[in-house]
Design an enzyme around this catalytic site. Structure first.
Site, PDB file in Angstrom:
ATOM      1  N   ALA A  60      64.838   9.418  69.913  1.00  0.00           N
ATOM      2  CA  ALA A  60      65.286   8.259  69.602  1.00  0.00           C
ATOM      3  C   ALA A  60      65.266   7.863  68.043  1.00  0.00           C
ATOM      4  CB  ALA A  60      64.279   7.423  70.114  1.00  0.00           C
ATOM      5  N   VAL A  82      45.967   9.936  59.117  1.00  0.00           N
ATOM      6  CA  VAL A  82      45.297  10.039  57.960  1.00  0.00           C
ATOM      7  C   VAL A  82      45.319  11.502  57.492  1.00  0.00           C
ATOM      8  CG1 VAL A  82      42.857   9.716  57.060  1.00  0.00           C
ATOM      9  CG2 VAL A  82      43.637   8.330  59.181  1.00  0.00           C
ATOM     10  N   GLY A  86      47.796  13.248  56.284  1.00  0.00           N
ATOM     11  CA  GLY A  86      48.795  14.088  56.563  1.00  0.00           C
ATOM     12  C   GLY A  86      48.485  15.296  57.299  1.00  0.00           C
ATOM     13  N   GLU A  90      57.791   5.512  49.224  1.00  0.00           N
ATOM     14  CA  GLU A  90      58.890   4.775  49.944  1.00  0.00           C
ATOM     15  C   GLU A  90      59.934   4.226  49.335  1.00  0.00           C
ATOM     16  OE1 GLU A  90      58.531   4.800  53.812  1.00  0.00           O
ATOM     17  OE2 GLU A  90      57.133   6.247  53.427  1.00  0.00           O
ATOM     18  N   LYS A  99      43.933   3.572  56.606  1.00  0.00           N
ATOM     19  CA  LYS A  99      43.303   4.961  56.531  1.00  0.00           C
ATOM     20  C   LYS A  99      41.900   4.656  56.609  1.00  0.00           C
ATOM     21  CE  LYS A  99      47.348   7.404  54.964  1.00  0.00           C
ATOM     22  NZ  LYS A  99      48.108   7.724  53.829  1.00  0.00           N
TER      23      LYS A  99
HETATM   24  N1  LIG Z   1      56.159  10.347  55.361  1.00  0.00           N
HETATM   25  C1  LIG Z   1      55.163  10.976  54.982  1.00  0.00           C
HETATM   26  O1  LIG Z   1      54.536  11.752  54.257  1.00  0.00           O
HETATM   27  C2  LIG Z   1      53.993  10.380  56.126  1.00  0.00           C
HETATM   28  C3  LIG Z   1      52.630  11.054  56.356  1.00  0.00           C
HETATM   29  C4  LIG Z   1      51.799  10.642  57.249  1.00  0.00           C
HETATM   30  C5  LIG Z   1      52.074   9.658  58.208  1.00  0.00           C
HETATM   31  N2  LIG Z   1      53.419   9.185  57.810  1.00  0.00           N
HETATM   32  C6  LIG Z   1      53.821   8.186  59.073  1.00  0.00           C
HETATM   33  O2  LIG Z   1      54.808   8.632  59.727  1.00  0.00           O
HETATM   34  C7  LIG Z   1      55.657   7.623  60.501  1.00  0.00           C
HETATM   35  C8  LIG Z   1      57.227   7.702  60.162  1.00  0.00           C
HETATM   36  O3  LIG Z   1      57.214   7.955  58.764  1.00  0.00           O
HETATM   37  P1  LIG Z   1      58.480   8.534  57.955  1.00  0.00           P
HETATM   38  O4  LIG Z   1      58.056   8.767  56.349  1.00  0.00           O
HETATM   39  O5  LIG Z   1      58.956   9.544  58.696  1.00  0.00           O
HETATM   40  O6  LIG Z   1      59.238   7.237  57.856  1.00  0.00           O
HETATM   41  P2  LIG Z   1      61.311   7.233  57.890  1.00  0.00           P
HETATM   42  O7  LIG Z   1      61.589   8.597  57.084  1.00  0.00           O
HETATM   43  O8  LIG Z   1      61.466   5.986  57.490  1.00  0.00           O
HETATM   44  O9  LIG Z   1      61.571   7.588  59.502  1.00  0.00           O
HETATM   45  C9  LIG Z   1      61.540   6.537  60.272  1.00  0.00           C
HETATM   46  C10 LIG Z   1      62.430   6.664  61.387  1.00  0.00           C
HETATM   47  O10 LIG Z   1      62.227   5.905  62.616  1.00  0.00           O
HETATM   48  C11 LIG Z   1      63.516   5.700  63.175  1.00  0.00           C
HETATM   49  N3  LIG Z   1      63.486   4.354  63.671  1.00  0.00           N
HETATM   50  C12 LIG Z   1      63.225   3.207  62.862  1.00  0.00           C
HETATM   51  N4  LIG Z   1      63.580   2.145  63.774  1.00  0.00           N
HETATM   52  C13 LIG Z   1      63.707   2.543  65.058  1.00  0.00           C
HETATM   53  C14 LIG Z   1      63.515   1.940  66.241  1.00  0.00           C
HETATM   54  N5  LIG Z   1      63.721   0.568  66.534  1.00  0.00           N
HETATM   55  N6  LIG Z   1      63.908   2.830  67.284  1.00  0.00           N
HETATM   56  C15 LIG Z   1      64.042   4.260  67.241  1.00  0.00           C
HETATM   57  N7  LIG Z   1      63.865   4.812  65.972  1.00  0.00           N
HETATM   58  C16 LIG Z   1      63.753   3.965  64.925  1.00  0.00           C
HETATM   59  C17 LIG Z   1      64.231   5.663  61.884  1.00  0.00           C
HETATM   60  O11 LIG Z   1      65.840   5.710  62.468  1.00  0.00           O
HETATM   61  P3  LIG Z   1      67.203   6.134  61.571  1.00  0.00           P
HETATM   62  O12 LIG Z   1      66.821   7.718  60.876  1.00  0.00           O
HETATM   63  O13 LIG Z   1      68.291   6.130  62.475  1.00  0.00           O
HETATM   64  O14 LIG Z   1      67.068   5.030  60.522  1.00  0.00           O
HETATM   65  C18 LIG Z   1      63.809   6.825  61.134  1.00  0.00           C
HETATM   66  O15 LIG Z   1      64.496   8.242  61.787  1.00  0.00           O
HETATM   67  C19 LIG Z   1      54.969   6.352  59.742  1.00  0.00           C
HETATM   68  O16 LIG Z   1      53.996   5.676  60.674  1.00  0.00           O
HETATM   69  C20 LIG Z   1      54.369   6.753  58.633  1.00  0.00           C
HETATM   70  O17 LIG Z   1      53.236   5.811  58.164  1.00  0.00           O
HETATM   71  C21 LIG Z   1      54.398   9.411  57.105  1.00  0.00           C
END
Ligand SMILES: NC(=O)c1ccc[n+]([C@@H]2O[C@H](COP(=O)([O-])OP(=O)(O)OC[C@H]3O[C@@H](n4cnc5c(N)ncnc54)[C@H](OP(=O)(O)O)[C@@H]3O)[C@@H](O)[C@H]2O)c1
Length: 338
Positions: free
Chosen positions: A42, A131, A133, A189, A204
């Protein structure tokens, strides 16, 4: 033993997980006995280009249809934020689906409610990716150290701010330049306010406090000071005094209470955390029987975080007696050395 997986979110983390599920399915099955079949992903924007190929019928913008589908056995959430993720995960858990999530904000803020729903349905809620990564720290705290008295958990739990502080100290950049660099490299971000305000580290720290001391600490109870006010002059003054500034999260026992805080601290250059640079995270766990354990590694990024999700997914899939059949592990092939 086939397990049907629905993945919510296909950005940095979800996209990396989808790639692993598509590329490594056979290898995972051979190694663990668990056959993870990615059924559906999704996303929010169907038209966005992806780092993986899936037929259109296996990508949807209706995340609720994934969590309520009887054809999905386990839900993995990599969307982030409090909503709609809160409703999605509660729906999944209430309908008896195990959940694996990377969402620190949700676990820290609504963990109690989510775990209650999970316990009521008798299904696991796993959050190793929330927490540190790719660093395995949640399961060691929750399982290996379950019987230990823990006095203190502390360390560098936010890769973005650590990257910025490292760049200011080692390359002489200003806060603004270092933040721009972190954004350009994809470490920050588009809206980095949770990182630089210390809020992300507070989520965290609250989760680590819960694991270490068995009590829920709300994220707003974590005293929080970010790195917005840290200037190049502060970093240079610290260096002249033989110190390095790091954003440190701490959860510790103080008498009968628990103290939790996040703040920039000037550490002596020979402190073990002073040399933890870039997006690397490092977490100390301290207690009378274990002394001081250090967990360190890549604290962010798609691949490391997807690795943590994948580990949880395999745990969930292999612990549960899916479709009445216990997982069968392959016996390792014998290697004959001549
Ligand atoms: N990035 C990191 O290094 C990292 C590390 C540890 C934990 N996290 C955690 O992992 C999670 C995701 O982070 P990320 O960096 O991967 O974020 P991201 O790159 O912004 O990806 C978010 C994804 O969620 C999708 N999305 C948003 N709203 C939605 C909805 N209503 N229904 C379905 N899909 C939806 C987006 O879709 P679209 O692609 O279509 O826009 C996108 O694919 C967060 O909780 C973050 O805190 C991230």
């Amino acid at each position: 033993m086939k397990v049907n997986v629905g993945v919510l979110g296909a950005g940095t983390v979800g996209g990396a997980l989808v790639q692993r599920l598509l590329l490594d399915r056979i290898q995972i099955r051979e190694k663990t006995g668990v056959d993870l079949e990615l059924k559906v992903v999704a996303v929010k924007h169907l038209e966005k280009p992806r780092s993986f190929e899936l037929p259109p019928e296996r990508i949807t913008d209706q995340a609720m249809s994934v969590v309520s589908s009887p054809g999905i056995d386990v839900v993995v959430e990599a969307i982030g934020g409090l909503e709609p993720t809160g409703e999605l995960l509660l729906t999944a858990l209430r309908s008896g689906k195990p959940v694996v999530t990377a969402n620190k904000e949700l676990v820290a803020t609504r963990g109690e409610e989510l775990f209650e729903a999970a316990n009521r349905s008798g299904v696991p809620l796993m959050y190793e990716a929330a927490v540190g990564g790719g660093i395995p720290v949640i399961r060691p705290l929750a399982e290996s150290l379950a019987g230990e008295r823990i006095d203190r958990v502390s360390g560098i739990v936010n890769g973005t701010t650590n990257y910025i502080l490292t760049s200011m100290a080692q390359d002489g950049r200003s806060f603004k330049e270092a933040l721009e660099e972190a954004t350009a490299l994809g470490y920050a971000e588009p809206d980095p306010s949770d990182d630089i305000s210390g809020r992300d580290a507070a989520f965290k720290t609250a989760i680590l406090a819960r694991l270490a001391f068995g009590e829920w600490v709300a994220p707003w109870q974590v005293e929080c000071l970010g790195i917005e006010a840290v200037s190049r002059a502060d970093v240079e003054a610290a260096a002249l005094a033989g110190k390095v500034i790091k954003l440190i999260g701490v959860a510790e026992r103080v008498g009968r209470d628990i103290s939790t805080r996040v703040s920039p601290i000037a550490l002596d250059v020979d402190h073990p955390l002073a040399g933890v640079d870039g997006v690397t995270n490092a977490i100390f766990v301290e207690g009378p029987a274990i002394g001081r354990l250090l967990f360190t590694g890549p604290g962010a990024g798609g691949q490391p975080t997807a690795s943590a999700l994948l580990g949880d997914l395999i745990q969930v899939a292999s612990r549960r007696n899916w479709q009445g059949k216990a997982p069968s592990y392959r016996r390792p092939r014998q290697v004959l050395h001549r």
